[in-house]
Design an enzyme around this catalytic site. Structure first.
Site, PDB file in Angstrom:
ATOM      1  CE  LYS A  13      -4.361  -1.955   1.382  1.00 36.48           C
ATOM      2  NZ  LYS A  13      -5.362  -2.221   2.409  1.00 36.48           N
ATOM      3  NE  ARG A  41      -7.550  -8.391   0.365  1.00 37.98           N
ATOM      4  CZ  ARG A  41      -7.139  -7.565  -0.587  1.00 37.98           C
ATOM      5  NH1 ARG A  41      -6.137  -6.731  -0.345  1.00 37.98           N
ATOM      6  NH2 ARG A  41      -7.720  -7.557  -1.765  1.00 37.98           N
TER       7      ARG A  41
HETATM    8  N1  PMM Z   1      -7.437  -3.815   0.798  1.00 41.46           N
HETATM    9  C1  PMM Z   1      -7.789  -3.757  -0.495  1.00 41.46           C
HETATM   10  C2  PMM Z   1      -8.863  -4.521  -0.981  1.00 41.46           C
HETATM   11  N2  PMM Z   1      -9.560  -5.329  -0.152  1.00 41.46           N
HETATM   12  N3  PMM Z   1      -9.919  -6.206   1.996  1.00 41.46           N
HETATM   13  C3  PMM Z   1      -9.609  -6.274   3.274  1.00 41.46           C
HETATM   14  N4  PMM Z   1     -10.315  -7.066   4.111  1.00 41.46           N
HETATM   15  N5  PMM Z   1      -8.576  -5.541   3.805  1.00 41.46           N
HETATM   16  C4  PMM Z   1      -7.822  -4.716   3.038  1.00 41.46           C
HETATM   17  O1  PMM Z   1      -6.910  -4.065   3.574  1.00 41.46           O
HETATM   18  C5  PMM Z   1      -8.136  -4.624   1.650  1.00 41.46           C
HETATM   19  C6  PMM Z   1      -9.218  -5.396   1.164  1.00 41.46           C
HETATM   20  C7  PMM Z   1      -7.025  -2.867  -1.434  1.00 41.46           C
HETATM   21  O2  PMM Z   1      -5.803  -3.398  -1.742  1.00 41.46           O
HETATM   22  P1  PMM Z   1      -5.483  -4.159  -3.140  1.00 41.46           P
HETATM   23  O3  PMM Z   1      -5.960  -3.250  -4.257  1.00 41.46           O
HETATM   24  O4  PMM Z   1      -4.017  -4.351  -3.130  1.00 41.46           O
HETATM   25  O5  PMM Z   1      -6.236  -5.456  -3.173  1.00 41.46           O
END
Ligand code: PMM
Length: 354
Positions: A300, A335
């Site tokens: 991020k 994640r």
């Molecule tokens: N971050 C993203 C998308 N989905 N879901 C959860 N539970 N927690 C997160 O921090 C989260 C998420 C955005 O990040 P990405 O675009 O790298 O998937």
């Protein structure tokens, strides 16, 4: 609203030391929380004045005080509640959730897996690299991203979920929409991951309750379009905590079983770099819900800012540092994009904490 009480476990002890201290009554512990804690930072917020006060209590003293302090007793009981297994995972080791974004525009890997066949191959590779859960998303939630129409989101994620679930992988669906949740679960998804904490779609909470699957309630404010304008907090950690508590209440009222909730403070969503860092430094407060904690920091922007790396693909070291800190703080799920590296890190940390 009455006065609020927040407990933040500190003086963390891992492995055998933690188990022995807990058995001796010198540290708090919970089933499914892979860390014991010898201290508690107790923050009290007065309902009428909004003033906050802070003090430290040793575990033993906290337990003694709880005998005559009902609010403290309730908070301690929640903190130490057993985290029951979900999808066959008993939280005895940190779980790695691998990210499969089937989108043309996610901030870190957008466009790489937007074709279902490529996304399926990517999911298989993540599982082989050690992902316990594959998180399939068809709608970018990067700052400023627009809503994807339901039909398009379904077209992106359903074939990927069907294929990966049929191969026996535990799949979660990253969506804010009730229809997508329902279709995804029918296609084999076993977890719903909603970045809006079931607030985006008025039908979502009822849908999750009826589907009877675990759900990740993530904190954010507003929508990806306007969330960064809402990153204004007086005390980010307790405010995010309160707002998550409201999401939990709403989910419970809609009929979602408490033992199916997973909590996520939502790093990067309506939060500045300082906000994200404050949450990570005080992460253990979120164990206060008595539920498994998920942390999503991978690649991020705040990691790029702190480590001075503009290209998301170059943020692996920073991402691993955050994932390691989260795991050491007892987060049950991380994640991530860089699954192989994270899974090895988690295995190493586990061995050190034996
Ligand atoms: N971050 C993203 C998308 N989905 N879901 C959860 N539970 N927690 C997160 O921090 C989260 C998420 C955005 O990040 P990405 O675009 O790298 O998937």
């Amino acid at each position: 609203m009455g006065d609020a009480l927040y407990l933040r476990p500190a003086g963390l002890v891992h492995g055998r030391d933690g188990r022995e201290l807990a058995a001796a009554g010198l540290a708090g512990a919970a089933e499914g929380l892979p860390v014991a804690f010898t201290m508690l930072e107790v923050t009290h917020r007065c309902a009428s004045t909004g003033e906050r006060s802070r003090r430290w209590l040793g575990w033993r003293r906290a337990v003694e005080r709880a005998e005559s302090d009902a609010a403290l007793k309730a908070a301690l009981d929640r903190l130490t509640a057993p985290r029951a297994p979900l999808c066959g995972f008993d939280f005895s080791r940190p779980l790695v959730m691998g990210i499969v974004n089937v989108t043309p525009d996610s901030f870190s890997d957008g466009g790489r897996h937007d074709d279902p066949q490529r996304a399926i191959a990517h999911g298989r590779a993540l599982a082989a690299a050690g992902a316990d859960i594959l998180d399939i998303g068809g709608e970018s939630t990067r700052p400023g991203a627009a809503v994807v129409p339901v039909e398009e989101e379904l077209r992106r994620v359903i074939p990927v979920i069907e294929a990966l679930a049929a191969e026996g992988h535990v799949v979660s669906v990253d969506t804010r929409k009730a229809v997508v949740m329902e279709r995804a679960v029918r296609a084999g998804a076993r977890i719903v991951n909603d970045v809006s904490g079931l607030t985006f779609d008025a039908e979502a909470a009822r849908a999750v309750a009826a589907l009877k699957v675990p759900v990740v309630l993530m904190h954010m404010r507003g929508t990806p379009t306007d969330m960064m304008a809402r990153a204004a907090y007086e005390d980010v950690v307790t405010e995010v905590y309160d707002e998550l508590a409201a999401r939990i209440d709403a989910a419970l009222k809609a009929g979602v079983a408490e033992e199916r909730l997973i909590i996520d403070p939502g790093l990067g969503f309506a939060k500045t770099t300082d906000d994200n860092m404050a949450i990570l430094r005080r992460l253990t407060m979120f164990h206060g819900f008595g539920r498994p904690l998920l942390v999503g920091a991978s690649r991020k922007r705040f990691i790029g800012e702190v480590t001075q790396v503009a290209d998301p693909a170059g943020r692996v070291a920073g991402s691993l540092a955050v994932a390691q800190a989260a795991v050491a703080a007892g987060a049950q799920i991380v994640r991530v994009h860089d699954v192989a590296e994270t899974a090895r890190m988690a295995r190493m940390v586990r061995a050190l904490h034996a």
